[in-house]
Design an enzyme around this catalytic site. Structure first.
Site, short mmCIF file in Angstrom:
data_model
loop_
_atom_site.label_atom_id
_atom_site.label_comp_id
_atom_site.label_asym_id
_atom_site.label_seq_id
_atom_site.Cartn_x
_atom_site.Cartn_y
_atom_site.Cartn_z
N ILE A 1 -3.65 4.05 0.95
CA ILE A 1 -3.89 5.49 0.81
C ILE A 1 -2.72 6.32 1.34
CG2 ILE A 1 -6.41 5.32 0.77
CD1 ILE A 1 -6.39 6.31 3.70
N ASN B 1 0.95 -7.20 9.84
CA ASN B 1 0.92 -6.88 11.27
C ASN B 1 -0.23 -7.66 11.92
OD1 ASN B 1 2.96 -4.93 10.87
ND2 ASN B 1 1.44 -3.43 10.27
N HIS C 1 -4.79 -8.28 6.65
CA HIS C 1 -4.32 -7.65 5.42
C HIS C 1 -2.81 -7.79 5.33
CE1 HIS C 1 -4.30 -4.45 8.47
NE2 HIS C 1 -3.35 -3.84 7.78
N HIS D 1 0.45 -6.13 3.46
CA HIS D 1 1.04 -5.03 2.71
C HIS D 1 2.03 -5.62 1.71
CE1 HIS D 1 -0.18 -1.64 5.40
NE2 HIS D 1 -0.23 -2.61 6.29
#
Length: 124
Positions: A39, A98, A111, A113
């Site tokens: 987002i 991360n 997650h 990226h």
């Protein structure tokens, strides 16, 4: 299973996205993996790849997750190109995961990226 690896955490932002309780701009999904646009993108192409099962971080992976993580790594280049990243070697993309507070992890659901597109990028 430990508290860091569960089917679903009702308090987790990404678990809520997978469950459809919070809207997302879908990139891909199958039985085990969900991918959606970030987002607050840092690059022209910026999406997240997550396992549907709640795994808090990379630090909580075990041997049983090897196939899942392998599928995510193999899927990333295909989705990056489908989302607009130019092909290797002139093009490409960056992957970032991360882990933990000191590693910059803000949402404690594993997650990855995936970012790409022409530079300069906002961040990264």
């Amino acid at each position: 299973m430990t508290e860091h690896v569960v089917d679903h955490d009702p308090n987790c932002l990404f678990c809520k996205i997978v469950a459809g309780q919070i809207p997302s701009k879908l990139v891909y999904q199958d039985e085990e993996i969900y991918a959606f646009h970030d987002i607050h993108p840092w690059a022209p192409v910026h999406f997240l790849l997550i396992p549907k099962v709640h795994i808090s971080s990379m630090a909580h992976l075990t041997d049983e997750h090897a196939a899942l993580m392998g599928r995510m790594m193999v899927l990333a280049p295909r989705l990056a190109q489908e989302q607009g990243c130019n092909p290797y070697p002139e093009g490409g993309f960056r992957m970032l995961c991360n882990t933990g507070v000191e590693g910059g992890q803000e949402v404690h659901h594993l997650h990855i990226h995936v970012m790409g597109g022409p530079r300069p990028w906002l961040r990264g």
